[in-house]
Design a protein around this motif. Structure first.
Motif, PDB file in Angstrom:
ATOM      1  N   ILE A   1      -5.994 -23.084 -35.950  1.00 17.75           N
ATOM      2  CA  ILE A   1      -6.892 -22.721 -34.513  1.00 17.75           C
ATOM      3  C   ILE A   1      -5.633 -22.017 -33.759  1.00 17.75           C
ATOM      4  CG2 ILE A   1      -7.835 -23.455 -32.667  1.00 17.75           C
ATOM      5  CD1 ILE A   1      -9.580 -25.383 -34.359  1.00 17.75           C
ATOM      6  N   ILE A   2      -4.433 -22.829 -33.531  1.00 21.83           N
ATOM      7  CA  ILE A   2      -3.327 -22.500 -32.914  1.00 21.83           C
ATOM      8  C   ILE A   2      -2.884 -20.896 -33.326  1.00 21.83           C
ATOM      9  CG2 ILE A   2      -1.221 -22.893 -31.922  1.00 21.83           C
ATOM     10  CD1 ILE A   2      -2.160 -25.711 -31.811  1.00 21.83           C
ATOM     11  N   VAL A   3      -2.503 -21.023 -34.577  1.00 22.63           N
ATOM     12  CA  VAL A   3      -1.853 -19.587 -35.055  1.00 22.63           C
ATOM     13  C   VAL A   3      -3.126 -18.830 -34.927  1.00 22.63           C
ATOM     14  CG1 VAL A   3      -1.297 -18.584 -37.114  1.00 22.63           C
ATOM     15  CG2 VAL A   3      -0.472 -20.767 -36.696  1.00 22.63           C
ATOM     16  N   TYR A   4      -4.363 -18.801 -35.183  1.00 23.33           N
ATOM     17  CA  TYR A   4      -5.328 -17.763 -34.660  1.00 23.33           C
ATOM     18  C   TYR A   4      -5.409 -17.267 -33.412  1.00 23.33           C
ATOM     19  CZ  TYR A   4     -10.167 -15.788 -34.222  1.00 23.33           C
ATOM     20  OH  TYR A   4     -10.768 -14.752 -34.041  1.00 23.33           O
ATOM     21  N   LEU A   5      -5.274 -18.162 -32.498  1.00 23.53           N
ATOM     22  CA  LEU A   5      -5.265 -17.760 -30.971  1.00 23.53           C
ATOM     23  C   LEU A   5      -4.071 -16.899 -30.672  1.00 23.53           C
ATOM     24  CD1 LEU A   5      -6.543 -20.986 -29.429  1.00 23.53           C
ATOM     25  CD2 LEU A   5      -7.858 -18.814 -29.593  1.00 23.53           C
ATOM     26  N   ILE A   6      -2.780 -17.383 -31.069  1.00 29.29           N
ATOM     27  CA  ILE A   6      -1.643 -16.488 -30.939  1.00 29.29           C
ATOM     28  C   ILE A   6      -1.699 -15.245 -31.501  1.00 29.29           C
ATOM     29  CG2 ILE A   6       0.814 -16.434 -31.549  1.00 29.29           C
ATOM     30  CD1 ILE A   6       0.946 -19.618 -31.257  1.00 29.29           C
ATOM     31  N   ILE A   7      -2.314 -14.843 -32.712  1.00 30.43           N
ATOM     32  CA  ILE A   7      -2.428 -13.684 -33.334  1.00 30.43           C
ATOM     33  C   ILE A   7      -3.423 -13.049 -32.652  1.00 30.43           C
ATOM     34  CG2 ILE A   7      -3.317 -12.580 -35.136  1.00 30.43           C
ATOM     35  CD1 ILE A   7      -1.948 -14.652 -37.245  1.00 30.43           C
TER      36      ILE A   7
END
Length: 83
Positions: free
Chosen positions: A64-70
């Protein structure tokens, strides 16, 4: 009209879910107040499965964190290209 039907179905679902929870109440006894152990966590810890649970939660949270950063980077690029 579709919004009204959707809201009605959503409301009916919430009401039925709340009603189902009220019917499954478990009485609290005097022994429950002194209970300091969590049986499920103790069983998982004993069998070594607690690491699977923690790993799964960590993986989902990292995803979820990686998705939000992208997503934030993409939105920033779009904002810069429009100005």
């Amino acid at each position: 009209m579709k919004k009204l039907i959707f809201l009605f179905c959503l409301y009916a679902g919430i009401i039925s879910f709340a009603h189902a929870q009220n019917n499954n109440k478990i009485a609290i006894t005097e022994n429950d107040y002194g209970n300091r152990s969590v049986e499920m966590a103790d069983t998982f810890r004993k069998e070594g499965k607690i690491y699977v649970v923690v790993g799964t939660l960590g993986t989902v949270l990292a995803g979820i964190i990686v998705y939000l950063i992208i997503l934030d980077r993409k939105i920033s690029k779009i904002e810069q290209s429009e100005s």
